[in-house]
Motif scaffolding. Structure first.
Motif, PDB file in Angstrom:
ATOM      1  N   ASP A   1      25.692  -3.579 -64.825  1.00 20.99           N
ATOM      2  CA  ASP A   1      25.160  -4.873 -64.812  1.00 20.99           C
ATOM      3  C   ASP A   1      23.530  -4.456 -64.417  1.00 20.99           C
ATOM      4  OD1 ASP A   1      26.885  -6.800 -65.316  1.00 20.99           O
ATOM      5  OD2 ASP A   1      27.737  -6.565 -63.214  1.00 20.99           O
ATOM      6  N   ASN A   2      23.066  -3.139 -64.624  1.00 19.97           N
ATOM      7  CA  ASN A   2      21.887  -2.780 -64.180  1.00 19.97           C
ATOM      8  C   ASN A   2      21.432  -2.982 -62.797  1.00 19.97           C
ATOM      9  OD1 ASN A   2      19.597  -1.583 -65.626  1.00 19.97           O
ATOM     10  ND2 ASN A   2      18.610  -3.575 -65.653  1.00 19.97           N
ATOM     11  N   LEU A   3      22.243  -2.972 -61.965  1.00 24.22           N
ATOM     12  CA  LEU A   3      21.961  -3.043 -60.717  1.00 24.22           C
ATOM     13  C   LEU A   3      21.467  -1.660 -60.326  1.00 24.22           C
ATOM     14  CD1 LEU A   3      21.750  -4.270 -57.454  1.00 24.22           C
ATOM     15  CD2 LEU A   3      24.338  -2.906 -57.503  1.00 24.22           C
ATOM     16  N   LYS A   4      20.173  -1.581 -59.670  1.00 30.26           N
ATOM     17  CA  LYS A   4      19.824  -0.222 -59.202  1.00 30.26           C
ATOM     18  C   LYS A   4      19.582  -0.432 -57.721  1.00 30.26           C
ATOM     19  CE  LYS A   4      17.172   0.236 -63.635  1.00 30.26           C
ATOM     20  NZ  LYS A   4      16.084   0.259 -64.461  1.00 30.26           N
ATOM     21  N   LEU A   5      20.176   0.716 -57.044  1.00 26.26           N
ATOM     22  CA  LEU A   5      19.867   0.703 -55.634  1.00 26.26           C
ATOM     23  C   LEU A   5      19.239   1.910 -55.181  1.00 26.26           C
ATOM     24  CD1 LEU A   5      23.325  -0.847 -54.370  1.00 26.26           C
ATOM     25  CD2 LEU A   5      21.069  -1.951 -54.609  1.00 26.26           C
ATOM     26  N   ARG A   6      18.187   1.999 -54.287  1.00 26.14           N
ATOM     27  CA  ARG A   6      17.861   3.198 -53.500  1.00 26.14           C
ATOM     28  C   ARG A   6      18.113   3.305 -52.125  1.00 26.14           C
ATOM     29  NH1 ARG A   6      16.896   8.228 -55.594  1.00 26.14           N
ATOM     30  NH2 ARG A   6      15.390   9.119 -54.579  1.00 26.14           N
ATOM     31  N   LEU A   7      19.133   4.148 -51.956  1.00 26.62           N
ATOM     32  CA  LEU A   7      19.610   4.115 -50.334  1.00 26.62           C
ATOM     33  C   LEU A   7      19.112   5.299 -49.493  1.00 26.62           C
ATOM     34  CD1 LEU A   7      23.277   2.850 -51.596  1.00 26.62           C
ATOM     35  CD2 LEU A   7      21.338   1.612 -50.700  1.00 26.62           C
ATOM     36  N   ASN A   8      18.871   4.856 -48.187  1.00 24.40           N
ATOM     37  CA  ASN A   8      18.365   5.789 -47.381  1.00 24.40           C
ATOM     38  C   ASN A   8      19.259   6.642 -46.645  1.00 24.40           C
ATOM     39  OD1 ASN A   8      15.284   5.784 -47.528  1.00 24.40           O
ATOM     40  ND2 ASN A   8      16.111   3.618 -47.570  1.00 24.40           N
ATOM     41  N   LEU A   9      19.723   7.779 -46.374  1.00 27.06           N
ATOM     42  CA  LEU A   9      20.666   8.469 -45.696  1.00 27.06           C
ATOM     43  C   LEU A   9      19.913   9.417 -44.639  1.00 27.06           C
ATOM     44  CD1 LEU A   9      22.850   9.938 -48.851  1.00 27.06           C
ATOM     45  CD2 LEU A   9      22.824   7.534 -47.794  1.00 27.06           C
ATOM     46  N   ALA A  10      20.908   9.333 -43.399  1.00 25.59           N
ATOM     47  CA  ALA A  10      20.432  10.412 -42.378  1.00 25.59           C
ATOM     48  C   ALA A  10      21.669  10.927 -41.677  1.00 25.59           C
ATOM     49  CB  ALA A  10      19.600   9.405 -41.390  1.00 25.59           C
ATOM     50  N   MET A  11      21.818  11.882 -41.049  1.00 24.89           N
ATOM     51  CA  MET A  11      22.794  12.539 -40.492  1.00 24.89           C
ATOM     52  C   MET A  11      22.853  11.844 -38.990  1.00 24.89           C
ATOM     53  SD  MET A  11      23.106  16.362 -41.746  1.00 24.89           S
ATOM     54  CE  MET A  11      21.575  16.955 -41.374  1.00 24.89           C
ATOM     55  N   THR A  12      23.875  11.215 -38.507  1.00 27.78           N
ATOM     56  CA  THR A  12      24.158  10.625 -37.193  1.00 27.78           C
ATOM     57  C   THR A  12      25.206  11.333 -36.178  1.00 27.78           C
ATOM     58  OG1 THR A  12      25.884   8.989 -37.539  1.00 27.78           O
ATOM     59  CG2 THR A  12      23.568   8.352 -38.563  1.00 27.78           C
ATOM     60  N   SER A  13      24.710  11.149 -34.948  1.00 26.41           N
ATOM     61  CA  SER A  13      25.848  11.679 -33.903  1.00 26.41           C
ATOM     62  C   SER A  13      27.050  11.173 -34.053  1.00 26.41           C
ATOM     63  CB  SER A  13      25.338  11.689 -32.774  1.00 26.41           C
ATOM     64  OG  SER A  13      25.220  10.162 -32.350  1.00 26.41           O
ATOM     65  N   PHE A  14      27.503   9.937 -34.922  1.00 23.26           N
ATOM     66  CA  PHE A  14      28.602   9.471 -35.289  1.00 23.26           C
ATOM     67  C   PHE A  14      29.409   9.834 -36.679  1.00 23.26           C
ATOM     68  CE2 PHE A  14      26.578   6.718 -32.008  1.00 23.26           C
ATOM     69  CZ  PHE A  14      27.574   6.461 -31.294  1.00 23.26           C
ATOM     70  N   LYS A  15      28.995  10.877 -37.034  1.00 24.82           N
ATOM     71  CA  LYS A  15      29.302  11.673 -38.376  1.00 24.82           C
ATOM     72  C   LYS A  15      28.869  10.683 -39.542  1.00 24.82           C
ATOM     73  CE  LYS A  15      33.827   9.923 -39.263  1.00 24.82           C
ATOM     74  NZ  LYS A  15      35.575  10.446 -39.504  1.00 24.82           N
ATOM     75  N   HIS A  16      28.636   9.552 -39.156  1.00 25.75           N
ATOM     76  CA  HIS A  16      28.179   8.686 -40.329  1.00 25.75           C
ATOM     77  C   HIS A  16      26.818   8.771 -41.209  1.00 25.75           C
ATOM     78  CE1 HIS A  16      31.982   6.231 -40.062  1.00 25.75           C
ATOM     79  NE2 HIS A  16      31.334   6.132 -38.719  1.00 25.75           N
ATOM     80  N   ILE A  17      26.599   8.744 -42.482  1.00 28.09           N
ATOM     81  CA  ILE A  17      25.188   8.915 -42.685  1.00 28.09           C
ATOM     82  C   ILE A  17      24.587   7.741 -43.395  1.00 28.09           C
ATOM     83  CG2 ILE A  17      25.845  11.376 -43.112  1.00 28.09           C
ATOM     84  CD1 ILE A  17      25.972  10.626 -46.088  1.00 28.09           C
ATOM     85  N   GLY A  18      25.020   6.515 -43.166  1.00 31.63           N
ATOM     86  CA  GLY A  18      24.534   5.332 -43.748  1.00 31.63           C
ATOM     87  C   GLY A  18      24.956   4.740 -44.899  1.00 31.63           C
ATOM     88  N   LEU A  19      26.166   5.154 -45.440  1.00 30.65           N
ATOM     89  CA  LEU A  19      26.715   5.006 -46.560  1.00 30.65           C
ATOM     90  C   LEU A  19      28.177   5.152 -46.883  1.00 30.65           C
ATOM     91  CD1 LEU A  19      26.345   4.208 -49.766  1.00 30.65           C
ATOM     92  CD2 LEU A  19      26.077   6.759 -49.989  1.00 30.65           C
ATOM     93  N   PHE A  20      28.920   4.192 -47.137  1.00 27.14           N
ATOM     94  CA  PHE A  20      30.343   4.354 -47.628  1.00 27.14           C
ATOM     95  C   PHE A  20      30.552   4.196 -49.240  1.00 27.14           C
ATOM     96  CE2 PHE A  20      30.407   2.414 -43.314  1.00 27.14           C
ATOM     97  CZ  PHE A  20      31.027   3.363 -42.654  1.00 27.14           C
ATOM     98  N   PRO A  21      30.543   5.378 -49.554  1.00 27.03           N
ATOM     99  CA  PRO A  21      30.511   5.461 -51.285  1.00 27.03           C
ATOM    100  C   PRO A  21      31.663   4.632 -51.838  1.00 27.03           C
ATOM    101  CG  PRO A  21      30.360   7.567 -50.409  1.00 27.03           C
ATOM    102  CD  PRO A  21      30.640   6.853 -49.273  1.00 27.03           C
ATOM    103  N   GLU A  22      32.838   4.478 -51.435  1.00 23.14           N
ATOM    104  CA  GLU A  22      33.660   3.710 -51.898  1.00 23.14           C
ATOM    105  C   GLU A  22      33.544   2.268 -52.122  1.00 23.14           C
ATOM    106  OE1 GLU A  22      34.494   3.463 -47.692  1.00 23.14           O
ATOM    107  OE2 GLU A  22      33.799   5.000 -48.978  1.00 23.14           O
ATOM    108  N   GLN A  23      32.733   1.657 -51.381  1.00 21.03           N
ATOM    109  CA  GLN A  23      32.088   0.370 -51.365  1.00 21.03           C
ATOM    110  C   GLN A  23      31.389   0.012 -52.617  1.00 21.03           C
ATOM    111  OE1 GLN A  23      32.983  -2.267 -49.747  1.00 21.03           O
ATOM    112  NE2 GLN A  23      34.291  -1.181 -48.219  1.00 21.03           N
TER     113      GLN A  23
END
Length: 298
Positions: free
Chosen positions: A91-113
């Motif tokens: 649908d021509n959605l274009k996202l630019r997402l910022n990632l970072a390594m956190t102390s909770f193992k998450h990086i700011g993104l859940f790819p399955e979503q």
């Protein structure tokens, strides 16, 4: 009521890949960087040898002995603390997402979503409303909020953690957008106020954790409070044209539980779909990563 039961996995990722899973871990590529993280669902054997994982990984997350929810990253190759990846759908959605390594193992993104970002953009385009109002609860770093805003919706984004709301703002700005309404609050308190005010939304997105805390220490326990929250959401949803997405990650919950919760609390549930979200690694092993229930009336 007729329901469609689905197992969904993203189809449009170029900047993300699940490389291998097993041994309670997952090996993933985010852009040009490869990370190894714990994964409690991956109870089978790895397809690659241990030395192959280590040779590929830029960083490996290790849990703390006394606190399995926290840990630290062991960097094996040069990797920036912050970087960006892109997502684009049909649908021509274009996202630019910022990632970072956190102390909770998450990086700011859940790819399955990504499958829900696609659903949001498709639904917002089809709603016969110029600028539908969308509420994103437990919104984390806001990819769903940015997807809705990028398709022309008026978006209210709520999370209880100020730092992740700031992260969401960066995602909006990196995606070339503006105008999202940001709320740092306890989700239950907020929607109770919205019901009292008589406010309505054309779309509601819920992504509640199993456990959580509000900004003033309010306790959230999924199985104790999700039923009440959905009752309130039913009062907030516009009756004529609307959609709702519910995601849940509790290992003890099935999508049938989500279906019962929604059907008991909403008078009209159209075009209902529920099931599992999953990712597929290079060796065709499917990693389940949560359940969903969604419906819409266009």
């Amino acid at each position: 009521m007729k329901e469609t039961i689905l197992s969904l996995t993203p189809q449009n990722w170029e900047d993300y890949e699940l490389i291998d899973t097993g041994g309670f871990e997952k090996l993933e590529r985010f852009g040009e960087f490869i990370l190894s993280r714990p994964e409690p669902q991956a109870i089978w054997d790895k397809s690659l040898e241990e030395n192959e994982w280590k040779s590929m990984a830029h960083a490996i997350f290790s849990k703390e002995k006394n606190n399995p929810e926290k840990g630290h990253w062991n960097e094996l190759k040069k990797i920036p603390h912050n970087w960006q990846i892109s997502y684009k759908n049909q649908d021509n959605l274009k996202l630019r997402l910022n990632l970072a390594m956190t102390s909770f193992k998450h990086i700011g993104l859940f790819p399955e979503q990504a499958v829900n970002w696609d659903y949001i953009t498709d639904t917002v385009k089809k709603l016969p409303i110029k600028q539908p109002k969308i509420l994103n609860l437990f919104a984390y770093t806001g990819a769903a909020s940015v997807a809705a805003r990028g398709t022309g919706a008026e978006v209210t984004h709520l999370d209880s953690v100020k730092q992740v709301v700031t992260w969401s703002k960066h995602n909006m700005e990196s995606s070339g957008l503006e105008g999202i309404r940001w709320i740092v609050d306890d989700a239950m308190k907020f929607i109770k106020r919205e019901v009292r005010r008589g406010n309505k939304y054309h779309g509601i997105i819920l992504d509640p954790p199993a456990y959580g805390r509000g900004p003033d220490g309010e306790k959230w326990i999924l199985e104790e409070q999700i039923n009440e929250m959905l009752k309130l959401c039913a009062e907030l949803l516009e009756p004529e044209h609307h959609f709702l997405i519910l995601n849940m990650y509790s290992l003890s919950f099935s999508s049938i539980i989500a279906a019962n919760l929604v059907n008991c609390n909403f008078k009209e549930v159209n075009n209902a779909e529920h099931g599992e979200l999953y990712l597929v690694d290079r060796f065709e092993k499917k990693l389940p990563l949560g359940i969903f229930f969604r419906f819409r009336k266009l």
